[in-house]
Design an enzyme around this catalytic site. Structure first.
Site, PDB file in Angstrom:
ATOM      1  N   ASP A 150       0.875  -1.216   0.022  1.00 47.29           N
ATOM      2  CA  ASP A 150      -0.103   0.077  -0.182  1.00 47.29           C
ATOM      3  C   ASP A 150       0.759   1.244  -0.029  1.00 47.29           C
ATOM      4  O   ASP A 150       1.992   1.225  -0.717  1.00 47.29           O
ATOM      5  CB  ASP A 150      -0.732   0.032   1.067  1.00 47.29           C
ATOM      6  CG  ASP A 150      -2.432   0.534   0.993  1.00 47.29           C
ATOM      7  OD1 ASP A 150      -2.205   1.818   0.773  1.00 47.29           O
ATOM      8  OD2 ASP A 150      -3.221  -0.374   1.226  1.00 47.29           O
ATOM      9  N   HIS A 203      -3.379   6.147   3.479  1.00 44.87           N
ATOM     10  CA  HIS A 203      -4.159   4.890   3.091  1.00 44.87           C
ATOM     11  C   HIS A 203      -3.754   3.663   3.852  1.00 44.87           C
ATOM     12  O   HIS A 203      -4.523   2.780   4.398  1.00 44.87           O
ATOM     13  CB  HIS A 203      -4.185   4.842   1.440  1.00 44.87           C
ATOM     14  CG  HIS A 203      -5.203   3.907   1.076  1.00 44.87           C
ATOM     15  ND1 HIS A 203      -5.123   2.614   0.755  1.00 44.87           N
ATOM     16  CD2 HIS A 203      -6.616   4.094   0.759  1.00 44.87           C
ATOM     17  CE1 HIS A 203      -5.896   1.846   0.419  1.00 44.87           C
ATOM     18  NE2 HIS A 203      -6.883   2.662   0.153  1.00 44.87           N
ATOM     19  N   SER A 506     -11.196  -0.851  -0.221  1.00 41.30           N
ATOM     20  CA  SER A 506      -9.822  -0.818   0.309  1.00 41.30           C
ATOM     21  C   SER A 506     -10.181  -1.263   1.921  1.00 41.30           C
ATOM     22  O   SER A 506      -8.994  -1.546   2.498  1.00 41.30           O
ATOM     23  CB  SER A 506      -9.044   0.463   0.175  1.00 41.30           C
ATOM     24  OG  SER A 506      -8.630   0.729  -0.927  1.00 41.30           O
TER      25      SER A 506
END
Length: 832
Positions: A150, A203, A506
């Site tokens: 990520d 994120h 996600s």
């Protein structure tokens, strides 16, 4: 005068980039960007896939070709990445032991995270999956290593251990790109790797918190160890090459589970990232990936690597409620949730609005419902922009603006330019209560508490509006299962406020990665296939929320087998395999086998039952829905299993005569133990009709030739115009001609050729395989003549030419002419 039109166009190689395809990482409502295309002839990265049994040594027989091997992926994918110009890449594709040359597709980066308040909570989501019950049993993921590919992880976050390296929660990892990397920007597209996977995007930290935070927030596997594999810079995009390098590193570091909250939309299981992820499972690593956020684009919208055959693809359901900033309303004697509109000043804790007055819809031409001077204007969402409503209210003297939703649930948004006073959004229910008070002469105020409150989500427990539909373009059953992904509160970097609520597949994927870690904590010897089987068998069905009164279940090709139930997965006394079945296409009955295997210590009787799920009945982009129960028979229907015994069940499914042709249908098959215990579920999907009859090139305006006008430097979208009469294009000055196509469905292959209308000479380009479809009606593919010339310099000369495009149907036989669609352009003139 020829007309102008701006179109979005799709990757790679001689195809132009797609501006509206999938966003990576998969954050709902994140605005995707497009791939910046190099100038004709410039070197770029390609993925060279070798035929079975061949390896990188086959490129030793390429004397005189100017290319550089960047990375050999021999452990996870039979191929290498090379840097070469398009012409050299085309010649490499013609080598006998080269299976295919892929363009290194750009994966778009995440949007900035939002700070939704200081009070953390992830409890709702882990209660939904019953991870909290597993924790009570002492199953916490201890000793299991979970790799997060990520934006990195903020390992200084106290909930994630506070440090990096041996002895820390985040014990493994690396930065493969550097903070400034952006594969979408030619000046920043060369990676600068280092050993520090610190997250500057946010994120990855949110994803890691869902997997296993342990502090103010509790994740699914709070004692798991992390590997942080940073494949994005602080902003921008990454590439398939980088993602595959991270997969390789996760394997080398001994990760037991790998989570990829990212994906390339509308992709096939054969794409390199999907195949590389499959290879990891062969090496004993459980790979979990987001299904994608393109639910609004209809069926066949899943992402790679999630569509990989052995990857666990995860869909999203909404949390029952979402944590929001709180305002106390004395006139209601309760707190309500609110969200500042983007760019709005945040209301300060301990302050209050002026008394509310009803302004109305507040669009430019609307009459004012009351005097809002010196008051807080209450307006309703809809018809015009937030900026227009804000400016109207401020022009009439409002000191703040409260916008309430015109549909169920909370919302957010932006577009208000330089707001000087607060603009906040509240739910429809709370807004109507405020409106009712104002309408009877009350003048309520909102007191900002600095705290948070849980706000009910209208689709709590239902499929999130953004979650992508399967199946894969080859009809492979996808997604595999679902988990909460809408409105999940988790960790973000300390510098960004430490916690936030985000939505997307996600967020659902790491729930399943954490669930896999819990299973491996309890039973370390489980193979990846067994982990997927146990989780999918135990999943609970998702109701179809579009018309609850019908009592139907969400489409199997959108929910998989349902929402993961970790406790039932831990307690299962048998396994039902495979968990997701592709029944193919046609109009008649389909028969397949399921295997039921005991892992019990006692004899147990099972009865097989069936329940249909809603069918999608429209075209690829507008699914439409239909409830039609197929006829399902089992042979045998009842099974007695002795300890360790395996039995096979033959299942025959005959679609309903009422089911429209062109539908994707499905259902759930459950083996129920007669004496109580955990039921086991598998699911199936199939296409009703001739799958090869789905048109690809059909469109009212396309295909056609067009002239290139310009490219937007930020969005990379191209502007085109119609050709003028007798217009010609200069080879010397750089052709600006394009063939615009609309791909109504994913082609298995595409061939492009040019024919000289005067001499009959035909120039062929290397075929492309496994193409994505156009997401929407304005998403065209642009085949640019300059890119074709870059692949074959000098192949085109002055004269009159036509372009021919052939596309192979999904599941088509390339040797059967009936399985191809073809378009030949009108003649165009090239000059020296």
């Amino acid at each position: 005068m020829p007309g102008h039109r701006t179109l979005r166009t799709v990757p790679p190689s001689w195809r132009r980039p797609l501006a509206a395809a999938a966003a990576l990482p998969l954050l709902a409502l994140a605005a995707p960007a497009a791939q910046a295309e190099p100038e004709a002839g410039d070197a770029r990265v390609w993925l060279v896939e070798f035929a079975e049994g061949a390896d990188a040594s086959v490129l030793d027989a390429a004397p005189g070709l100017d290319f550089e091997v960047r990375h050999d992926f021999e452990r996870i994918w039979n191929g290498v990445s090379v840097e070469a110009d398009p012409a050299t890449a085309r010649r490499l594709a013609q080598f006998g032991h080269v299976e295919r040359v892929w363009s290194d597709v750009v994966f778009t980066g995440p949007a900035a995270v939002a700070d939704d308040g200081p009070v953390p909570e992830l409890a709702q989501a882990i209660q939904t999956t019953r991870a909290d019950v597993a924790h009570g049993r002492g199953v916490t993921g201890e000793g299991v290593k979970v790799g997060v590919i990520d934006t990195g992880i903020d390992y200084t976050h106290p909930d994630l251990g506070g440090c990096f390296g041996s002895g820390c929660r985040v014990a493994y990892g690396a930065d493969f790109v550097g903070d400034d990397f952006d594969s979408d920007d030619p000046e920043l597209s060369e990676p600068s790797p280092d050993d520090d996977p610190a997250d500057c995007g946010g994120h990855g930290t949110h994803v890691a918190g869902i997997v296993g935070a342990d502090g103010e927030v509790t994740g699914v596997a709070p004692d798991a160890t992390f590997g942080a594999y940073k494949v994005f810079g602080c902003e921008g995009s990454t590439s398939a090459e980088v993602i595959m390098q991270a997969l390789e590193a996760a394997l080398d570091d001994g990760m037991d589970v790998v989570n990829l909250s990212l994906g390339q939309s509308f992709q096939w299981p054969g794409y390199p990232t999907a195949k590389a992820a499959d290879r990891l499972t062969e090496e004993g690593v459980v790979v979990v990936a987001s299904m994608g956020n393109d639910g609004e684009h209809g069926v066949y919208s899943g992402s790679a690597p999630g569509v990989g055959e052995d990857v666990i693809a995860v869909a999203s359901t909404d949390n029952p409620a979402q944590r929001m900033d709180a305002a106390y309303v004395p006139a209601l004697d309760r707190r309500i949730g609110y969200r500042p509109i983007d760019a709005s000043p945040d209301p300060e804790a301990g302050t209050a609005t002026d008394p509310l007055a009803w302004l109305g819809r507040a669009c430019a031409d609307d009459a004012s419902e009351s005097d809002v001077a010196g008051k807080a204007a209450l307006v309703v969402r809809g018809t015009c922009t937030f900026d227009e409503k804000y400016r109207r209210a401020v022009a009439e003297g409002a000191t703040s603006v409260v916008v309430y939703n015109d549909r169920p649930g909370p919302f957010g948004g932006g577009g208000v330019e330089d707001p000087a006073v607060p603009v906040i959004a509240v739910t429809d229910a709370d807004g109507k209560d405020l409106h009712d008070l104002v309408s009877i002469g009350e003048a309520p105020v909102l007191e900002f508490t600095g705290e948070t409150v849980l706000v009910d989500l209208p689709r709590g427990g239902l499929a999130s509006g953004f979650t992508a539909y399967g199946p894969a373009p080859d009809l492979t059953f996808k997604p595999d299962l679902a988990a909460p992904g809408g409105g999940v509160w988790s960790t973000v970097p300390v510098a960004d406020g430490s916690y936030a609520s985000l939505s997307g597949t996600s967020m659902s994927s790491p729930h399943v990665a954490g669930a896999a870690a819990l299973l491996l904590d309890a039973e370390p010897r489980l193979a990846p296939r067994e982990v997927r089987t146990r989780l999918a068998n135990a999943a609970k069905p998702v109701p179809w929320g579009d018309n609850p009164d019908l009592g139907e279940l969400e489409a199997a090709h959108r929910q998989g087998t349902g929402v993961v139930d970790i406790v039932d997965a831990l307690d299962a006394r048998a396994c039902l395999h495979p968990t997701g079945v592709n029944t193919g296409h046609g109009t008649g009955p389909r028969t397949f086998e399921l295997t039921l295997t005991s892992r019990d210590e006692a004899v147990r009787d099972y009865t097989l039952t069936h329940r249909s799920t809603i069918a999608t009945t429209g075209d690829d982009r507008d699914p439409g829905f239909h409830a039609a129960e197929p006829a399902v028979t089992f042979e045998p229907k009842e099974i007695r299993l002795h300890p360790g015994q395996t039995a096979t069940v033959e299942v025959t499914v005959e679609p309903s005569a009422d089911l429209p042709l062109g539908s994707v249908f499905g259902g759930r098959i459950t083996a129920r133990p007669d004496a109580g215990g955990e039921s086991l579920t598998a699911a199936y999907s199939g296409y009703h009709g001739d799958y090869l009859a789905i048109p690809i090139l059909e469109h009212p305006e396309l295909p056609k030739l067009a002239a290139i006008v310009a490219q937007d430097p930020e969005t990379h979208e191209f502007e085109y115009r119609d050709l003028a009469a007798d217009e010609s294009f200069s080879l010397a000055d750089g052709p600006d001609l394009a063939a615009l196509l609309y791909l109504g469905h994913q082609p298995a292959a595409m061939e492009v050729s040019a024919a000289n209308a005067e001499t009959g000479e035909v120039v062929d380009w290397e075929p492309e395989a496994f193409l994505p479809r156009s997401p929407g009606p304005d998403d065209a593919m642009g085949i640019h003549l300059e890119d074709l010339i870059a692949q074959r310099p000098g192949a085109l000369e002055a004269g009159r030419w036509t372009l021919t495009v052939r596309v192979l149907k999904a599941l088509g036989d390339e040797s059967d002419p009936a399985h191809w669609e073809q378009w030949t352009s009108p003649e165009f003139t090239l000059t020296a």
